[in-house]
Design a protein around this motif. Structure first.
Motif, PDB file in Angstrom:
ATOM      1  N   CYS A 129      10.336  -1.998   4.727  1.00  0.00           N
ATOM      2  CA  CYS A 129       9.330  -1.109   4.144  1.00  0.00           C
ATOM      3  C   CYS A 129       8.712  -0.278   5.257  1.00  0.00           C
ATOM      4  CB  CYS A 129       8.282  -1.982   3.451  1.00  0.00           C
ATOM      5  SG  CYS A 129       6.717  -1.205   3.217  1.00  0.00           S
ATOM      6  N   HIS A 130       8.663   1.021   5.070  1.00  0.00           N
ATOM      7  CA  HIS A 130       8.205   1.911   6.136  1.00  0.00           C
ATOM      8  C   HIS A 130       6.694   2.136   6.131  1.00  0.00           C
ATOM      9  CE1 HIS A 130      12.337   3.039   7.157  1.00  0.00           C
ATOM     10  NE2 HIS A 130      12.550   2.926   5.868  1.00  0.00           N
ATOM     11  N   GLY A 131       6.075   1.873   5.021  1.00  0.00           N
ATOM     12  CA  GLY A 131       4.638   2.070   4.932  1.00  0.00           C
ATOM     13  C   GLY A 131       4.125   1.540   3.604  1.00  0.00           C
ATOM     14  N   MET A 132       2.838   1.343   3.536  1.00  0.00           N
ATOM     15  CA  MET A 132       2.256   0.901   2.266  1.00  0.00           C
ATOM     16  C   MET A 132       0.823   1.381   2.194  1.00  0.00           C
ATOM     17  SD  MET A 132       1.800  -3.194   2.918  1.00  0.00           S
ATOM     18  CE  MET A 132       3.339  -3.392   3.849  1.00  0.00           C
ATOM     19  N   ILE A 158      10.161   2.965  -1.265  1.00  0.00           N
ATOM     20  CA  ILE A 158      11.282   2.309  -0.581  1.00  0.00           C
ATOM     21  C   ILE A 158      12.596   2.995  -0.938  1.00  0.00           C
ATOM     22  CG2 ILE A 158      10.125   0.068  -0.479  1.00  0.00           C
ATOM     23  CD1 ILE A 158      11.785  -0.805  -2.909  1.00  0.00           C
ATOM     24  N   GLU A 159      13.636   2.642  -0.160  1.00  0.00           N
ATOM     25  CA  GLU A 159      14.974   3.152  -0.467  1.00  0.00           C
ATOM     26  C   GLU A 159      15.478   2.486  -1.737  1.00  0.00           C
ATOM     27  OE1 GLU A 159      16.362   2.027   3.371  1.00  0.00           O
ATOM     28  OE2 GLU A 159      14.934   3.480   4.162  1.00  0.00           O
ATOM     29  N   ASP A 160      16.267   3.217  -2.512  1.00  0.00           N
ATOM     30  CA  ASP A 160      16.800   2.686  -3.777  1.00  0.00           C
ATOM     31  C   ASP A 160      17.497   1.342  -3.574  1.00  0.00           C
ATOM     32  OD1 ASP A 160      15.953   4.887  -5.241  1.00  0.00           O
ATOM     33  OD2 ASP A 160      17.810   5.986  -4.929  1.00  0.00           O
ATOM     34  N   SER A 161      18.232   1.238  -2.466  1.00  0.00           N
ATOM     35  CA  SER A 161      19.048   0.042  -2.227  1.00  0.00           C
ATOM     36  C   SER A 161      18.205  -1.221  -2.046  1.00  0.00           C
ATOM     37  CB  SER A 161      19.922   0.253  -0.992  1.00  0.00           C
ATOM     38  OG  SER A 161      19.097   0.562   0.121  1.00  0.00           O
ATOM     39  N   GLU A 216      -1.315 -11.221   1.923  1.00  0.00           N
ATOM     40  CA  GLU A 216      -0.622 -11.497   3.183  1.00  0.00           C
ATOM     41  C   GLU A 216       0.864 -11.760   2.934  1.00  0.00           C
ATOM     42  OE1 GLU A 216      -1.717 -10.943   6.232  1.00  0.00           O
ATOM     43  OE2 GLU A 216      -3.497 -10.207   5.195  1.00  0.00           O
ATOM     44  N   GLY A 217       1.156 -12.549   1.923  1.00  0.00           N
ATOM     45  CA  GLY A 217       2.560 -12.839   1.595  1.00  0.00           C
ATOM     46  C   GLY A 217       3.311 -11.583   1.206  1.00  0.00           C
ATOM     47  N   LEU A 218       2.633 -10.724   0.494  1.00  0.00           N
ATOM     48  CA  LEU A 218       3.261  -9.477   0.054  1.00  0.00           C
ATOM     49  C   LEU A 218       3.547  -8.563   1.241  1.00  0.00           C
ATOM     50  CD1 LEU A 218       4.207  -7.885  -2.379  1.00  0.00           C
ATOM     51  CD2 LEU A 218       1.827  -7.208  -2.781  1.00  0.00           C
ATOM     52  N   LYS A 219       2.613  -8.484   2.172  1.00  0.00           N
ATOM     53  CA  LYS A 219       2.823  -7.664   3.366  1.00  0.00           C
ATOM     54  C   LYS A 219       4.047  -8.165   4.146  1.00  0.00           C
ATOM     55  CE  LYS A 219      -0.954  -7.250   5.852  1.00  0.00           C
ATOM     56  NZ  LYS A 219      -2.290  -7.702   6.337  1.00  0.00           N
TER      57      LYS A 219
END
Ligand SMILES: Nc1ncnc2c1ncn2[C@@H]1O[C@H](COP(=O)(O)OP(=O)(O)OP(=O)(O)O)[C@@H](O)[C@H]1O
Ligand SMILES: [Mg+2]
Length: 112
Positions: A25-28, A65-68, A14-17
Motif C-alpha cells: 500500500c503506497h498511502g492511506m 491500491i493496484e487492482d492485483s 494498528e493491525g490494519l496499518k
C-alpha cells in the motif's frame, strides 16, 4: 486501481496499518468517524423504537491500491479483523479513474 474504504473498530487500526503495508500500500488516509450499521448502533438483541439511531465511534481508512492487490487485501482484512460479532465493519470498493502526483505530474499506478 481500486479505492478501498474500510470502516471498522478503532482498536483494529494498528493491525490494519500493518496489513496494508504488507500489501504494498503506497498511502492511506485515516479519520475517526461516527457510524452505525444494521443494528443502528445497538446490540442486536435490543428491541428499539424504529427511528432511534445510536452512532458509535469507528475508524475510516481509505487507500488506493493496484487492482492485483484487491482480492488479497480483502481476504486478509476478513482474516485479521473479523471477530464474527456485529460491528466488525465493512469495506467499500470503487474503481479509480485517474491518479496524479501533484509534485511531478505523474499519472496512473506510478503516481500511487
Ligand atoms: N450501508 C452502509 N453505508 C455506509 N456506511 C455503513 C454501511 N454499513 C455500515 N457502515 C459503516 O460501517 C460501520 C460498521 O458497520 P457494521 O459492521 O455494524 O455493519 P452491519 O451491516 O451492521 O454488519 P453487522 O451485522 O456485522 O454488524 C458502521 O458504523 C458505519 O459507519
Ligand atoms: Mg452492525
Amino acid at each position: 486501481m481500486k479505492k478501498v474504504e474500510i470502516i471498522t473498530r478503532p482498536d483494529k487500526l494498528e493491525g490494519l496499518k500493518e496489513l496494508l503495508t504488507a500489501h504494498n500500500c503506497h498511502g492511506m488516509t485515516v479519520s475517526t468517524v461516527m457510524g452505525c450499521g444494521t443494528q443502528r448502533g445497538y446490540v442486536a438483541e435490543m428491541n428499539l423504537p424504529e427511528l432511534n439511531i445510536n452512532l458509535l465511534p469507528k475508524i475510516f481508512v481509505m487507500t488506493v491500491i493496484e487492482d492485483s492487490e484487491l482480492d488479497k487485501v480483502l481476504t486478509d482484512i476478513y482474516e485479521a479483523l473479523g471477530t464474527g460479532t456485529v460491528g466488525d465493519g465493512k469495506v467499500f470498493v470503487y474503481d479509480v479513474v485517474e491518479v496524479m502526483r501533484i509534485r511531478t505530474g505523474e499519472r496512473g499506478e506510478k503516481a500511487l
